[in-house]
Scaffold this motif. Structure first.
Motif, mmCIF file in Angstrom:
data_model
loop_
_atom_site.group_PDB
_atom_site.id
_atom_site.type_symbol
_atom_site.label_atom_id
_atom_site.label_comp_id
_atom_site.label_asym_id
_atom_site.label_seq_id
_atom_site.Cartn_x
_atom_site.Cartn_y
_atom_site.Cartn_z
ATOM 1 N N GLY A 43 8.052 -6.540 -3.529
ATOM 2 C CA GLY A 43 7.861 -7.968 -3.250
ATOM 3 C C GLY A 43 7.502 -8.223 -1.792
ATOM 4 O O GLY A 43 7.730 -9.319 -1.273
ATOM 5 N N LEU A 44 6.953 -7.220 -1.115
ATOM 6 C CA LEU A 44 6.584 -7.366 0.306
ATOM 7 C C LEU A 44 5.072 -7.537 0.440
ATOM 8 O O LEU A 44 4.317 -7.261 -0.492
ATOM 9 N N ARG A 45 4.650 -7.964 1.624
ATOM 10 C CA ARG A 45 3.210 -8.078 1.891
ATOM 11 C C ARG A 45 2.628 -6.680 2.095
ATOM 12 O O ARG A 45 3.308 -5.775 2.569
ATOM 13 N N ARG A 46 1.321 -6.539 1.797
ATOM 14 C CA ARG A 46 0.676 -5.223 1.913
ATOM 15 C C ARG A 46 0.847 -4.639 3.321
ATOM 16 O O ARG A 46 1.031 -3.436 3.497
ATOM 17 N N LEU A 47 0.796 -5.540 4.317
ATOM 18 C CA LEU A 47 0.898 -5.044 5.701
ATOM 19 C C LEU A 47 2.244 -4.390 5.983
ATOM 20 O O LEU A 47 2.347 -3.490 6.829
ATOM 21 N N GLU A 48 3.285 -4.849 5.262
ATOM 22 C CA GLU A 48 4.599 -4.200 5.411
ATOM 23 C C GLU A 48 4.505 -2.741 4.971
ATOM 24 O O GLU A 48 5.111 -1.855 5.558
#
Ligand code: IPE
Ligand code: IPE
Ligand code: MG
Length: 255
Positions: A43-48
């Motif tokens: 559930g994180l952003r791709r950049l994470e």
């Protein structure tokens, strides 16, 4: 006589030790794939995911010398990755900047020689400067050579090499008939780096995605299921142990 026997025994022991040494790949090339899926699954952003991928880079670099690896090539950004949304491309470029600034001291201290392959002319001028400074600063380091592929494409690299040779021929510096495999290799971006013995791609995809097309002609290929952020030093060690069991025949009959 006793000393001769001892010498023979010592020799035999050292031969056994050599025979039992696992064969280390001198050059490992890594397709660091799966950051986006790793993030999405949490559930994180791709950049994470990309940012966690930097931690993996650190871990793999640290593990490499003790595993007998002398060269690492890391696929960080392909010529096709410009097709991604602007915020992801910008985020990746910022991550490269951050990595270079933050890690420069440690890389130098660890004896890592950093190189970059790919067309850097399309990158932001300040990033190009930071890259050039890191290359210059680590030029004499010998413990591990790390080539980072940014805006890299295997086909573009071969086209550039062909163009360079054609220009030399047009200027009369070489004969067209002299162009052979060694000449083309010599015109690539890092001709002093030996071909990769092992190419590992993480995240389960089974393709090269335009990576080291010329250099990987006889590389062993390994596709591992872990996404890059989950690829640990232990997973790397296991991949290298599997490589030791491969039979590289180069077109000859199995020995
Ligand atoms: C690899 O991870 C990193 C780059 C290509 C820059 P991806 O971003 O391709 O992750 P997935 O394949 O979408 O999971
Ligand atoms: C290859 O991964 C490029 C890098 C790891 C930098 P991609 O995720 O871009 O490759 P495709 O699109 O799945 O082939
Ligand atoms: Mg991918």
């Amino acid at each position: 006589m006793a000393s001769l026997n001892q010498a023979v025994r010592r020799e035999a022991a050292s031969c056994t030790a050599t025979a039992e040494q696992p064969r280390a790949p001198r050059h490992v090339a890594l397709i660091m794939d799966g950051n986006g899926r790793w993030a999405h699954a949490r559930g994180l952003r791709r950049l994470e995911g990309h940012s966690r991928g930097v931690d993996t880079v650190r871990e793999i670099l640290r593990a490499s010398p003790e595993l007998g690896v002398e060269y690492l090539t890391l696929y960080a950004f392909s010529t096709e990755n410009w097709r991604r949304p602007k915020n992801e491309v910008d985020g990746l470029m910022n991550l490269f900047r951050y990595y270079i600034r933050r890690e420069a001291d440690q890389l130098d201290k660890d004896g890592v020689q950093v190189r970059f392959i790919g067309d850097s002319s399309r990158l932001a001028p300040d990033l190009q400067c930071e890259m050039a400074a890191l290359v210059e600063r680590t030029r004499e380091n010998r413990r591990l050579v790390v080539a980072i592929a940014i805006n890299y494409g295997g086909r573009a690299e071969i086209v550039d090499a062909a163009r360079r040779l054609a220009e030399q021929a047009a200027r009369g510096e070489i004969e067209a008939g002299e162009i052979d495999e060694a000449a083309l290799t010599g015109a690539l971006s890092a001709p002093d780096i030996p071909d990769p013995d092992l190419v590992i791609r993480t995240s389960g995809e089974q393709r090269l995605s335009n990576f080291l097309l010329w250099q990987s002609a006889y590389s062993e290929l390994m596709f591992v299921p872990e996404p890059w952020p989950d690829f640990t030093a232990d997973a790397f060690r296991r991949a290298i142990a599997r490589f030791a069991g491969r039979d590289r025949r180069y077109g000859a009959v199995a020995g």
